[in-house]
Motif scaffolding. Structure first.
Motif, PDB file in Angstrom:
ATOM      1  N   LEU A  68      -0.318  -6.962   4.390  1.00  0.00           N
ATOM      2  CA  LEU A  68      -0.555  -5.674   3.756  1.00  0.00           C
ATOM      3  C   LEU A  68       0.553  -4.769   4.283  1.00  0.00           C
ATOM      4  O   LEU A  68       0.678  -4.573   5.490  1.00  0.00           O
ATOM      5  N   VAL A  69       1.363  -4.279   3.362  1.00  0.00           N
ATOM      6  CA  VAL A  69       2.613  -3.618   3.744  1.00  0.00           C
ATOM      7  C   VAL A  69       2.572  -2.155   3.319  1.00  0.00           C
ATOM      8  O   VAL A  69       2.375  -1.859   2.136  1.00  0.00           O
ATOM      9  N   GLY A  70       2.764  -1.253   4.264  1.00  0.00           N
ATOM     10  CA  GLY A  70       2.776   0.174   3.936  1.00  0.00           C
ATOM     11  C   GLY A  70       4.187   0.643   3.623  1.00  0.00           C
ATOM     12  O   GLY A  70       4.707   0.429   2.532  1.00  0.00           O
ATOM     13  N   GLY A  71       4.829   1.269   4.610  1.00  0.00           N
ATOM     14  CA  GLY A  71       6.139   1.892   4.402  1.00  0.00           C
ATOM     15  C   GLY A  71       7.166   1.005   3.714  1.00  0.00           C
ATOM     16  O   GLY A  71       7.874   1.460   2.810  1.00  0.00           O
TER      17      GLY A  71
ATOM     18  N   HIS B 262      -9.606   0.913   4.925  1.00  0.00           N
ATOM     19  CA  HIS B 262      -8.342   1.138   5.627  1.00  0.00           C
ATOM     20  C   HIS B 262      -8.602   2.070   6.804  1.00  0.00           C
ATOM     21  O   HIS B 262      -9.429   2.977   6.728  1.00  0.00           O
TER      22      HIS B 262
ATOM     23  N   GLU C  35      -7.044   4.507   7.865  1.00  0.00           N
ATOM     24  CA  GLU C  35      -6.857   5.934   7.550  1.00  0.00           C
ATOM     25  C   GLU C  35      -8.096   6.498   6.857  1.00  0.00           C
ATOM     26  O   GLU C  35      -8.370   7.695   6.942  1.00  0.00           O
TER      27      GLU C  35
ATOM     28  N   GLY D 295      -1.329  -6.623   8.768  1.00  0.00           N
ATOM     29  CA  GLY D 295      -0.722  -5.352   8.360  1.00  0.00           C
ATOM     30  C   GLY D 295      -0.422  -4.498   9.568  1.00  0.00           C
ATOM     31  O   GLY D 295      -1.206  -4.454  10.528  1.00  0.00           O
ATOM     32  N   GLY D 296       0.698  -3.795   9.509  1.00  0.00           N
ATOM     33  CA  GLY D 296       1.093  -2.911  10.609  1.00  0.00           C
ATOM     34  C   GLY D 296       2.565  -3.122  10.908  1.00  0.00           C
ATOM     35  O   GLY D 296       2.922  -4.076  11.591  1.00  0.00           O
ATOM     36  N   SER D 297       3.419  -2.246  10.319  1.00  0.00           N
ATOM     37  CA  SER D 297       4.867  -2.290  10.566  1.00  0.00           C
ATOM     38  C   SER D 297       5.503  -3.622  10.180  1.00  0.00           C
ATOM     39  O   SER D 297       6.443  -4.082  10.841  1.00  0.00           O
TER      40      SER D 297
ATOM     41  N   ASN E 188       0.863  -1.179   0.000  1.00  0.00           N
ATOM     42  CA  ASN E 188       0.000   0.000   0.000  1.00  0.00           C
ATOM     43  C   ASN E 188       0.900   1.230   0.000  1.00  0.00           C
ATOM     44  O   ASN E 188       1.479   1.568   1.028  1.00  0.00           O
TER      45      ASN E 188
ATOM     46  N   LYS F  54       0.037   4.227  -0.257  1.00  0.00           N
ATOM     47  CA  LYS F  54      -0.630   5.414   0.311  1.00  0.00           C
ATOM     48  C   LYS F  54      -0.382   6.626  -0.604  1.00  0.00           C
ATOM     49  O   LYS F  54      -0.292   6.460  -1.804  1.00  0.00           O
TER      50      LYS F  54
ATOM     51  N   ALA G  16      -0.426  -0.134  15.267  1.00  0.00           N
ATOM     52  CA  ALA G  16       0.778  -0.752  14.692  1.00  0.00           C
ATOM     53  C   ALA G  16       1.118  -0.167  13.327  1.00  0.00           C
ATOM     54  O   ALA G  16       2.180  -0.446  12.779  1.00  0.00           O
ATOM     55  N   ILE G  17       0.221   0.651  12.779  1.00  0.00           N
ATOM     56  CA  ILE G  17       0.438   1.165  11.418  1.00  0.00           C
ATOM     57  C   ILE G  17       1.425   2.324  11.444  1.00  0.00           C
ATOM     58  O   ILE G  17       1.180   3.348  12.081  1.00  0.00           O
ATOM     59  N   GLY G  18       2.544   2.122  10.772  1.00  0.00           N
ATOM     60  CA  GLY G  18       3.537   3.184  10.633  1.00  0.00           C
ATOM     61  C   GLY G  18       4.249   3.559  11.926  1.00  0.00           C
ATOM     62  O   GLY G  18       4.924   4.586  11.993  1.00  0.00           O
TER      63      GLY G  18
ATOM     64  N   GLU H 203      -5.321  -5.036  10.635  1.00  0.00           N
ATOM     65  CA  GLU H 203      -4.314  -3.998  10.826  1.00  0.00           C
ATOM     66  C   GLU H 203      -4.616  -3.229  12.116  1.00  0.00           C
ATOM     67  O   GLU H 203      -5.440  -2.297  12.106  1.00  0.00           O
TER      68      GLU H 203
HETATM   69  C1  PEP Z   1      -0.884   0.131   6.152  1.00  0.00           C
HETATM   70  O1  PEP Z   1      -1.182   1.302   6.368  1.00  0.00           O
HETATM   71  O2  PEP Z   1      -1.631  -0.577   5.447  1.00  0.00           O
HETATM   72  C2  PEP Z   1       0.333  -0.380   6.753  1.00  0.00           C
HETATM   73  C3  PEP Z   1       0.375  -1.644   7.037  1.00  0.00           C
HETATM   74  O3  PEP Z   1       1.352   0.523   7.010  1.00  0.00           O
HETATM   75  P1  PEP Z   1       2.815   0.203   7.617  1.00  0.00           P
HETATM   76  O4  PEP Z   1       3.290  -1.093   7.030  1.00  0.00           O
HETATM   77  O5  PEP Z   1       3.653   1.369   7.195  1.00  0.00           O
HETATM   78  O6  PEP Z   1       2.641   0.091   9.097  1.00  0.00           O
END
Ligand code: PEP
Length: 248
Positions: free
Chosen positions: A229-232, A95, A97, A208-210, A11, A13, A169-171, A165
């Motif tokens: 689900l992977v953000g950063g 999501h 957010e 998902g979450g870090s 993701n 973003k 834990a997100i970001g 998620e």
């Molecule tokens: C996300 O927002 O979907 C997410 C998992 O972000 P992060 O991996 O950066 O925590």
């Protein structure tokens, strides 16, 4: 019943310009043999070019949100059909957010899911508790309630996934312990089976979450974790590929 095929979805973003398509190409070039399905969900304006750039590769392209209506006077919004039209195959819905920043309720997420299915998109439906809810001992009730409220019966027979998620834990670099992830994923599985019957055992439940290269192997090996689900960490091809590799 065999375990669901894992899905590793990035993701992006609100990150990425046309120059970032090089990262997506690098993912496609490096993905190699994997048992996972791999997807990148860039900002909507990059979907068309990314879908062209990744055509013929195993890497799928997805959106990060889509509207519940097919068309109309909704300034700034994008319909599921529009995403599909430019090459998206999946879409992230609900999501945290969007739930927090745009006050999206479970009911609205469920309507978006129905619209996404109508457009032929595969929904990734996100759920997760806040830190306050976890501290109050409400995490399981909140998340299973979101699963019931955000996943409409129309999903039966369609390919979709759920992403757990935790908002905290997100970001943040924080993650739940492996037993905490397993407890939640088992509860989500039980709720899915309650709603959709035994066929729901084939639905991947992503965490998902870090997620990052250093913790991906342990998280992806946890019971009932069917991908990430992977953000950063999805913004850099090498990190994202390391996470894909951890899926086996
Ligand atoms: C996300 O927002 O979907 C997410 C998992 O972000 P992060 O991996 O950066 O925590």
């Amino acid at each position: 019943m065999t375990a669901p095929q894992p899905l590793i979805a990035g993701n992006w973003k609100m990150n990425g310009l046309t120059a970032s398509l090089a990262e997506a190409r690098a993912v496609a070039e490096g993905v190699g043999a994997t048992r996972a399905r791999v997807a990148i969900c860039p900002p909507a304006v990059l979907i068309h070019q990314m879908a062209d750039a990744l055509a013929g590769t195993p890497v799928l392209v997805g959106g990060q949100d889509s509207h519940e209506e097919e068309a109309g006077a909704f300034t700034g919004d994008i319909s599921a059909a529009m995403l599909a039209d430019v090459g998206a195959r999946l879409v992230i819905l609900g999501h945290s957010e969007r739930r927090a920043g745009y006050r999206e309720t479970d009911g609205r997420v469920a309507r978006k899911v129905v619209a996404a299915l109508r457009a032929g998109l595969e929904p990734i439906v996100c759920v997760g508790e806040t830190l306050e809810e976890r501290k109050a001992g409400q995490a399981l009730a909140v998340v299973t309630g979101q699963v019931r409220g955000s996943l409409p019966s129309e999903l039966a027979g369609h390919r979709f996934s759920v992403a757990y998620e935790p908002v905290w834990a997100i970001g943040t670099g924080l993650t739940p312990t492996t037993p905490e992830i397993e407890e939640m994923h088992r509860a989500i599985r039980a709720t899915l089976v309650e709603s959709f019957g035994p066929a729901a055992r084939a639905v991947p439940i992503l965490y998902g979450g870090s997620v990052k290269p250093s913790n991906a192997e342990e998280i992806l090996a946890a019971d009932e974790v069917g991908g990430a689900l992977v953000g950063g960490a999805s913004l850099k091809a090498s990190d994202f590929l390391a996470i894909v590799k951890a899926a086996g």
